[in-house]
Write a protein that holds these residues in place. Structure first.
Motif, PDB file in Angstrom:
ATOM      1  N   ARG A  80       0.853  -1.189   0.000  1.00  0.00           N
ATOM      2  CA  ARG A  80       0.000   0.000   0.000  1.00  0.00           C
ATOM      3  C   ARG A  80       0.893   1.245   0.000  1.00  0.00           C
ATOM      4  NH1 ARG A  80      -5.321   0.487   0.886  1.00  0.00           N
ATOM      5  NH2 ARG A  80      -5.471  -1.640   1.624  1.00  0.00           N
ATOM      6  N   GLY A  81       0.592   2.186  -0.889  1.00  0.00           N
ATOM      7  CA  GLY A  81       1.366   3.414  -0.994  1.00  0.00           C
ATOM      8  C   GLY A  81       2.475   3.350  -2.032  1.00  0.00           C
ATOM      9  N   HIS A  82       2.785   2.143  -2.531  1.00  0.00           N
ATOM     10  CA  HIS A  82       3.818   2.017  -3.558  1.00  0.00           C
ATOM     11  C   HIS A  82       3.202   2.359  -4.907  1.00  0.00           C
ATOM     12  CE1 HIS A  82       7.206   0.559  -5.861  1.00  0.00           C
ATOM     13  NE2 HIS A  82       6.362  -0.142  -6.593  1.00  0.00           N
ATOM     14  N   THR A  83       3.865   3.180  -5.676  1.00  0.00           N
ATOM     15  CA  THR A  83       3.380   3.523  -7.008  1.00  0.00           C
ATOM     16  C   THR A  83       4.506   3.371  -8.010  1.00  0.00           C
ATOM     17  OG1 THR A  83       2.288   5.206  -8.355  1.00  0.00           O
ATOM     18  CG2 THR A  83       3.803   6.001  -6.650  1.00  0.00           C
ATOM     19  N   GLU A  84       4.123   3.069  -9.223  1.00  0.00           N
ATOM     20  CA  GLU A  84       5.106   2.910 -10.302  1.00  0.00           C
ATOM     21  C   GLU A  84       5.383   4.237 -10.985  1.00  0.00           C
ATOM     22  OE1 GLU A  84       4.458  -0.504 -12.939  1.00  0.00           O
ATOM     23  OE2 GLU A  84       2.862  -1.079 -11.575  1.00  0.00           O
ATOM     24  N   GLY A  85       4.911   5.309 -10.415  1.00  0.00           N
ATOM     25  CA  GLY A  85       5.057   6.611 -11.038  1.00  0.00           C
ATOM     26  C   GLY A  85       3.826   6.909 -11.877  1.00  0.00           C
ATOM     27  N   GLY A  86       3.720   8.119 -12.347  1.00  0.00           N
ATOM     28  CA  GLY A  86       2.551   8.499 -13.114  1.00  0.00           C
ATOM     29  C   GLY A  86       1.342   8.672 -12.213  1.00  0.00           C
ATOM     30  N   PRO A  87       0.141   8.586 -12.794  1.00  0.00           N
ATOM     31  CA  PRO A  87      -1.058   8.773 -11.982  1.00  0.00           C
ATOM     32  C   PRO A  87      -1.240   7.629 -10.989  1.00  0.00           C
ATOM     33  CG  PRO A  87      -1.639   8.072 -14.197  1.00  0.00           C
ATOM     34  CD  PRO A  87      -0.152   8.287 -14.182  1.00  0.00           C
ATOM     35  N   GLY A  88      -1.918   7.910  -9.932  1.00  0.00           N
ATOM     36  CA  GLY A  88      -2.191   6.880  -8.930  1.00  0.00           C
ATOM     37  C   GLY A  88      -1.491   7.169  -7.623  1.00  0.00           C
ATOM     38  N   VAL A  89      -2.028   6.564  -6.558  1.00  0.00           N
ATOM     39  CA  VAL A  89      -1.468   6.785  -5.227  1.00  0.00           C
ATOM     40  C   VAL A  89      -0.978   5.492  -4.597  1.00  0.00           C
ATOM     41  CG1 VAL A  89      -2.763   8.897  -4.777  1.00  0.00           C
ATOM     42  CG2 VAL A  89      -3.769   6.692  -4.193  1.00  0.00           C
ATOM     43  N   GLY A  90      -0.968   4.405  -5.361  1.00  0.00           N
ATOM     44  CA  GLY A  90      -0.387   3.166  -4.852  1.00  0.00           C
ATOM     45  C   GLY A  90      -1.289   2.338  -3.966  1.00  0.00           C
ATOM     46  N   ILE A  91      -2.598   2.388  -4.196  1.00  0.00           N
ATOM     47  CA  ILE A  91      -3.466   1.531  -3.384  1.00  0.00           C
ATOM     48  C   ILE A  91      -4.165   0.447  -4.204  1.00  0.00           C
ATOM     49  CG2 ILE A  91      -3.871   3.261  -1.606  1.00  0.00           C
ATOM     50  CD1 ILE A  91      -6.675   3.647  -2.840  1.00  0.00           C
ATOM     51  N   GLY A  92      -4.190   0.561  -5.527  1.00  0.00           N
ATOM     52  CA  GLY A  92      -4.948  -0.356  -6.369  1.00  0.00           C
ATOM     53  C   GLY A  92      -4.577  -1.817  -6.201  1.00  0.00           C
ATOM     54  N   LEU A  93      -3.317  -2.164  -6.418  1.00  0.00           N
ATOM     55  CA  LEU A  93      -2.914  -3.565  -6.335  1.00  0.00           C
ATOM     56  C   LEU A  93      -2.985  -4.082  -4.900  1.00  0.00           C
ATOM     57  CD1 LEU A  93      -0.021  -3.752  -8.937  1.00  0.00           C
ATOM     58  CD2 LEU A  93      -2.390  -4.514  -9.179  1.00  0.00           C
ATOM     59  N   ALA A  94      -2.695  -3.206  -3.925  1.00  0.00           N
ATOM     60  CA  ALA A  94      -2.845  -3.617  -2.521  1.00  0.00           C
ATOM     61  C   ALA A  94      -4.315  -3.881  -2.219  1.00  0.00           C
ATOM     62  CB  ALA A  94      -2.289  -2.538  -1.597  1.00  0.00           C
ATOM     63  N   LEU A  95      -5.197  -3.064  -2.775  1.00  0.00           N
ATOM     64  CA  LEU A  95      -6.634  -3.237  -2.579  1.00  0.00           C
ATOM     65  C   LEU A  95      -7.131  -4.513  -3.262  1.00  0.00           C
ATOM     66  CD1 LEU A  95      -9.098  -1.769  -1.373  1.00  0.00           C
ATOM     67  CD2 LEU A  95      -9.389  -0.664  -3.589  1.00  0.00           C
ATOM     68  N   ALA A  96      -6.571  -4.858  -4.392  1.00  0.00           N
ATOM     69  CA  ALA A  96      -6.975  -6.073  -5.116  1.00  0.00           C
ATOM     70  C   ALA A  96      -6.591  -7.332  -4.353  1.00  0.00           C
ATOM     71  CB  ALA A  96      -6.340  -6.098  -6.504  1.00  0.00           C
ATOM     72  N   ARG A  97      -5.530  -7.251  -3.597  1.00  0.00           N
ATOM     73  CA  ARG A  97      -5.045  -8.427  -2.874  1.00  0.00           C
ATOM     74  C   ARG A  97      -6.039  -8.895  -1.810  1.00  0.00           C
ATOM     75  NH1 ARG A  97       0.523  -7.466  -0.374  1.00  0.00           N
ATOM     76  NH2 ARG A  97      -0.711  -5.861   0.635  1.00  0.00           N
ATOM     77  N   ASP A  98      -6.720  -7.966  -1.130  1.00  0.00           N
ATOM     78  CA  ASP A  98      -7.619  -8.321  -0.029  1.00  0.00           C
ATOM     79  C   ASP A  98      -8.752  -9.263  -0.437  1.00  0.00           C
ATOM     80  OD1 ASP A  98      -5.994  -6.820   1.630  1.00  0.00           O
ATOM     81  OD2 ASP A  98      -7.294  -5.054   1.573  1.00  0.00           O
ATOM     82  N   PRO A  99      -9.556  -8.947  -1.473  1.00  0.00           N
ATOM     83  CA  PRO A  99     -10.616  -9.896  -1.842  1.00  0.00           C
ATOM     84  C   PRO A  99     -10.068 -11.219  -2.370  1.00  0.00           C
ATOM     85  CG  PRO A  99     -10.686  -7.966  -3.277  1.00  0.00           C
ATOM     86  CD  PRO A  99      -9.645  -7.714  -2.241  1.00  0.00           C
ATOM     87  N   ALA A 100      -8.927 -11.191  -3.030  1.00  0.00           N
ATOM     88  CA  ALA A 100      -8.329 -12.444  -3.517  1.00  0.00           C
ATOM     89  C   ALA A 100      -7.977 -13.347  -2.341  1.00  0.00           C
ATOM     90  CB  ALA A 100      -7.086 -12.154  -4.360  1.00  0.00           C
ATOM     91  N   VAL A 101      -7.352 -12.778  -1.323  1.00  0.00           N
ATOM     92  CA  VAL A 101      -6.970 -13.549  -0.143  1.00  0.00           C
ATOM     93  C   VAL A 101      -8.210 -14.035   0.606  1.00  0.00           C
ATOM     94  CG1 VAL A 101      -5.832 -13.378   2.118  1.00  0.00           C
ATOM     95  CG2 VAL A 101      -4.698 -12.488   0.085  1.00  0.00           C
ATOM     96  N   SER A 102      -9.254 -13.206   0.654  1.00  0.00           N
ATOM     97  CA  SER A 102     -10.475 -13.610   1.366  1.00  0.00           C
ATOM     98  C   SER A 102     -11.139 -14.814   0.701  1.00  0.00           C
ATOM     99  CB  SER A 102     -11.457 -12.445   1.453  1.00  0.00           C
ATOM    100  OG  SER A 102     -12.097 -12.219   0.212  1.00  0.00           O
TER     101      SER A 102
END
Length: 150
Positions: A80-102
């Motif tokens: 969470r908070g890691h970004t590859e640069g450009g637009p975005g704040v670094g929560i998307g992939l961290a957010l995707a992980r939660d439902p996958a793990v659930s």
């Protein structure tokens, strides 16, 4: 099944390999994760985005790849908070992980950072799918098409 969509500059190609239509997955959480992975590829990726569904007997693998490269440290991609640069704040992939793990699944990055290739693994219970009346989920092909239409 193969489908190509051309939204703006990028092309989206979809295929299902050796998947059975009677395999059920929880539609909403899988759609949410795939939506995040597709949006990430649209914003941070390059070239053609490919989505492939593979049947692994005890799981379905949803592979999302594009022609871009992972910028920065691949090990931090899901932080969470890691970004590859450009637009975005670094929560998307961290957010995707939660439902996958659930769901008992996981998201991972392929060993090579180029091209970008993310894997979503969702376990399936074939006995439950055969006994189900169809109300608990959707066939993977139908679910994938629903995500692509949104």
């Amino acid at each position: 099944m193969a489908r190509t969509v051309r939204p703006g500059r990028q092309t989206l190609e979809c295929a299902a390999r050796d998947t059975l239509t009677d395999v059920l997955v929880p539609g909403a959480p899988v759609s949410e994760v795939l939506g995040i992975l597709l949006d990430n590829a649209r914003v941070h990726g390059r070239g053609t985005v490919r989505v492939t569904v593979r049947d692994l007997e005890d799981a379905l693998a949803f592979d999302v790849s594009d022609e871009g490269a992972v910028a920065g440290e691949p090990a931090r991609l899901f932080d969470r908070g890691h970004t590859e640069g450009g637009p975005g704040v670094g929560i998307g992939l961290a957010l995707a992980r939660d439902p996958a793990v659930s769901l008992g699944g996981r998201i991972s990055l392929a060993a090579s950072a180029r091209p970008r290739h993310l894997h979503l693994l969702i376990p399936v219970d074939r006995d439950e799918a055969q006994e189900s009346s169809g109300g608990a989920g959707r066939g993977c092909s139908t679910g994938l098409l629903a995500v692509l239409r949104s």
